[in-house]
Motif scaffolding. Structure first.
Motif, PDB file in Angstrom:
ATOM      1  N   VAL A 164       0.954  -1.009  -0.036  1.00 45.34           N
ATOM      2  CA  VAL A 164       0.156  -0.184   0.033  1.00 45.34           C
ATOM      3  C   VAL A 164       0.950   1.216   0.026  1.00 45.34           C
ATOM      4  N   LEU A 165       0.793   2.103  -0.980  1.00 47.40           N
ATOM      5  CA  LEU A 165       1.546   3.016  -1.028  1.00 47.40           C
ATOM      6  C   LEU A 165       0.814   4.724  -1.221  1.00 47.40           C
ATOM      7  N   GLN A 166       1.154   5.807  -0.876  1.00 45.37           N
ATOM      8  CA  GLN A 166       0.508   6.969  -1.028  1.00 45.37           C
ATOM      9  C   GLN A 166       1.313   7.469  -2.176  1.00 45.37           C
ATOM     10  N   ALA A 167       0.605   7.922  -3.204  1.00 47.65           N
ATOM     11  CA  ALA A 167       1.111   8.576  -4.431  1.00 47.65           C
ATOM     12  C   ALA A 167      -0.255   9.223  -4.888  1.00 47.65           C
ATOM     13  N   ASP A 168       0.298  10.326  -5.979  1.00 45.62           N
ATOM     14  CA  ASP A 168      -0.837  11.156  -6.738  1.00 45.62           C
ATOM     15  C   ASP A 168      -0.839  10.284  -7.993  1.00 45.62           C
ATOM     16  N   SER A 169      -1.891   9.575  -8.330  1.00 45.14           N
ATOM     17  CA  SER A 169      -1.890   9.017  -9.472  1.00 45.14           C
ATOM     18  C   SER A 169      -2.210   9.847 -10.845  1.00 45.14           C
ATOM     19  N   ALA A 170      -2.776  11.198 -10.397  1.00 47.67           N
ATOM     20  CA  ALA A 170      -2.929  12.125 -11.459  1.00 47.67           C
ATOM     21  C   ALA A 170      -1.590  12.470 -12.058  1.00 47.67           C
ATOM     22  N   ASP A 171      -0.484  12.267 -11.471  1.00 50.98           N
ATOM     23  CA  ASP A 171       0.890  12.854 -11.813  1.00 50.98           C
ATOM     24  C   ASP A 171       1.744  11.281 -12.522  1.00 50.98           C
ATOM     25  N   VAL A 172       1.760  11.248 -13.761  1.00 50.78           N
ATOM     26  CA  VAL A 172       2.254  10.423 -14.674  1.00 50.78           C
ATOM     27  C   VAL A 172       3.623  10.045 -14.124  1.00 50.78           C
ATOM     28  N   GLU A 173       4.380  10.826 -13.639  1.00 46.11           N
ATOM     29  CA  GLU A 173       5.692  10.659 -12.872  1.00 46.11           C
ATOM     30  C   GLU A 173       5.776   9.736 -11.767  1.00 46.11           C
ATOM     31  N   ALA A 174       4.651   9.971 -10.894  1.00 49.45           N
ATOM     32  CA  ALA A 174       4.595   9.299  -9.463  1.00 49.45           C
ATOM     33  C   ALA A 174       4.286   7.982  -9.967  1.00 49.45           C
ATOM     34  N   LEU A 175       3.285   7.904 -11.007  1.00 51.11           N
ATOM     35  CA  LEU A 175       2.972   6.500 -11.348  1.00 51.11           C
ATOM     36  C   LEU A 175       4.122   5.874 -12.141  1.00 51.11           C
TER      37      LEU A 175
ATOM     38  N   GLN B 168       7.350   6.032 -11.228  1.00 53.42           N
ATOM     39  CA  GLN B 168       8.275   5.644 -10.110  1.00 53.42           C
ATOM     40  C   GLN B 168       7.827   4.728  -9.528  1.00 53.42           C
ATOM     41  N   ILE B 169       6.414   4.353  -9.302  1.00 57.35           N
ATOM     42  CA  ILE B 169       6.206   3.141  -8.686  1.00 57.35           C
ATOM     43  C   ILE B 169       5.947   1.843  -9.634  1.00 57.35           C
ATOM     44  N   GLY B 170       6.394   2.076 -10.918  1.00 57.54           N
ATOM     45  CA  GLY B 170       6.436   0.968 -11.801  1.00 57.54           C
ATOM     46  C   GLY B 170       5.094   0.858 -12.230  1.00 57.54           C
ATOM     47  N   ALA B 171       3.866   1.440 -12.328  1.00 53.56           N
ATOM     48  CA  ALA B 171       2.611   1.262 -12.785  1.00 53.56           C
ATOM     49  C   ALA B 171       2.769   0.646 -14.302  1.00 53.56           C
TER      50      ALA B 171
ATOM     51  N   LEU C  33      -2.251   6.043 -17.098  1.00 52.01           N
ATOM     52  CA  LEU C  33      -2.106   4.443 -17.056  1.00 52.01           C
ATOM     53  C   LEU C  33      -1.901   4.122 -18.764  1.00 52.01           C
ATOM     54  N   SER C  34      -2.919   4.863 -19.320  1.00 49.41           N
ATOM     55  CA  SER C  34      -2.912   4.574 -20.991  1.00 49.41           C
ATOM     56  C   SER C  34      -1.449   4.979 -21.759  1.00 49.41           C
ATOM     57  N   ASP C  35      -1.053   5.906 -21.139  1.00 50.50           N
ATOM     58  CA  ASP C  35       0.107   6.542 -21.576  1.00 50.50           C
ATOM     59  C   ASP C  35       1.502   5.570 -21.295  1.00 50.50           C
ATOM     60  N   LEU C  36       1.311   4.897 -20.168  1.00 47.88           N
ATOM     61  CA  LEU C  36       2.528   4.162 -19.693  1.00 47.88           C
ATOM     62  C   LEU C  36       2.384   2.738 -20.470  1.00 47.88           C
ATOM     63  N   GLY C  37       1.140   2.692 -21.024  1.00 47.34           N
ATOM     64  CA  GLY C  37       1.100   1.262 -21.889  1.00 47.34           C
ATOM     65  C   GLY C  37       0.401  -0.079 -21.202  1.00 47.34           C
ATOM     66  N   VAL C  38      -0.418   0.518 -19.960  1.00 49.92           N
ATOM     67  CA  VAL C  38      -0.827  -0.793 -19.250  1.00 49.92           C
ATOM     68  C   VAL C  38      -1.850  -1.389 -20.310  1.00 49.92           C
ATOM     69  N   PRO C  39      -1.666  -2.975 -20.321  1.00 52.62           N
ATOM     70  CA  PRO C  39      -2.585  -3.653 -21.482  1.00 52.62           C
ATOM     71  C   PRO C  39      -3.954  -3.553 -21.152  1.00 52.62           C
ATOM     72  N   SER C  40      -4.380  -3.729 -19.881  1.00 49.37           N
ATOM     73  CA  SER C  40      -5.584  -3.844 -19.324  1.00 49.37           C
ATOM     74  C   SER C  40      -6.323  -2.874 -18.373  1.00 49.37           C
TER      75      SER C  40
END
Length: 217
Positions: free
Chosen positions: A49-60, A62-65, A89-96
């Motif tokens: 469980v992590l605290q992160a701002d998912s609206a920030d693509v760099e934060a995602l 960094q956690i390996g989203a 998440l789409s920009d980071l290429g998450v398949p699903s």
């Protein structure tokens, strides 16, 4: 990344329910939320469980989203955060990417920016309850618009006959796919299967036919 790993973003009721169910099924869940209070609340229940701002693509990033095959955007009332997170998440290429929507308009936007699956929990639950109220179905799920699967008890009207004899598909347009006798487990339905009063039946068909049949049974 383990293919049985899921990223869940948002630790409200919907997100925690998804995460809990996945963990119970042996999946590895990484959950994140912007709220430190929620992160601390669920840190004892969930492994990661992590605290992160998912609206920030760099934060995602960094956690390996981007390494996850599946992600669930369970953010509720904050539409901006929901939309930005899904886009990231789409920009980071998450398949699903699965995303929760609050309205049909919200769902449409999520689809357009990269969500592969969008759910409207309150709308879908409301429709489901409405289906259950008008017949004798004990449970109902709409697989797609106009077609569903339901569960109901066999009444005396259909008891002590084989499915072949009943010919429910021909007479009512519904198909029995599984039968559960009292004290037993669900088994595949076959033409020679004899059903008795109180047996649990899993039936499929158009929503209209299911409602009509459950009203007669």
């Amino acid at each position: 990344m383990d293919p049985h790993s899921v990223l869940v973003i948002g630790l409200g009721r919907f997100g925690t329910a998804v995460a809990t169910t996945l963990i119970e099924q042996g999946w590895d869940v990484e959950a994140i939320d912007l709220s430190l209070e929620l992160v601390q609340k669920w840190s004892d229940r969930f492994t990661h469980v992590l605290q992160a701002d998912s609206a920030d693509v760099e934060a995602l990033r960094q956690i390996g989203a981007g390494d996850f095959e599946r992600a669930v955007v369970a953010i509720g009332s904050n539409l901006e955060a929901s939309i930005l997170t899904t886009a990231n998440l789409s920009d980071l290429g998450v398949p699903s990417i699965w995303a929760k929507a609050m309205t049909k308009q919200h769902a449409s936007i999520l689809h357009r920016i990269g969500a592969h699956h969008v759910v409207l929990p309150e709308r879908e639950m409301g429709a489901r309850i409405g289906r259950l109220l008008v017949g004798s179905l004990a449970d109902y799920y709409e697989l797609e618009s106009g077609f569903g699967i339901g569960r109901m008890s066999c009444s005396a009207k259909f008891a002590d006959k084989t499915l072949a004899e009943l010919n429910l598909r021909g007479k009512y347009g519904v198909t029995v796919v599984a039968v559960k006798h009292p004290g037993g487990t669900f088994e595949d339905a076959r033409p020679e299967t004899v059903i008795g009063k109180g047996d649990q039946l899993v039936i499929t068909g158009s929503t209209e036919r299911l409602q009509q049949f459950s009203g007669r049974a």
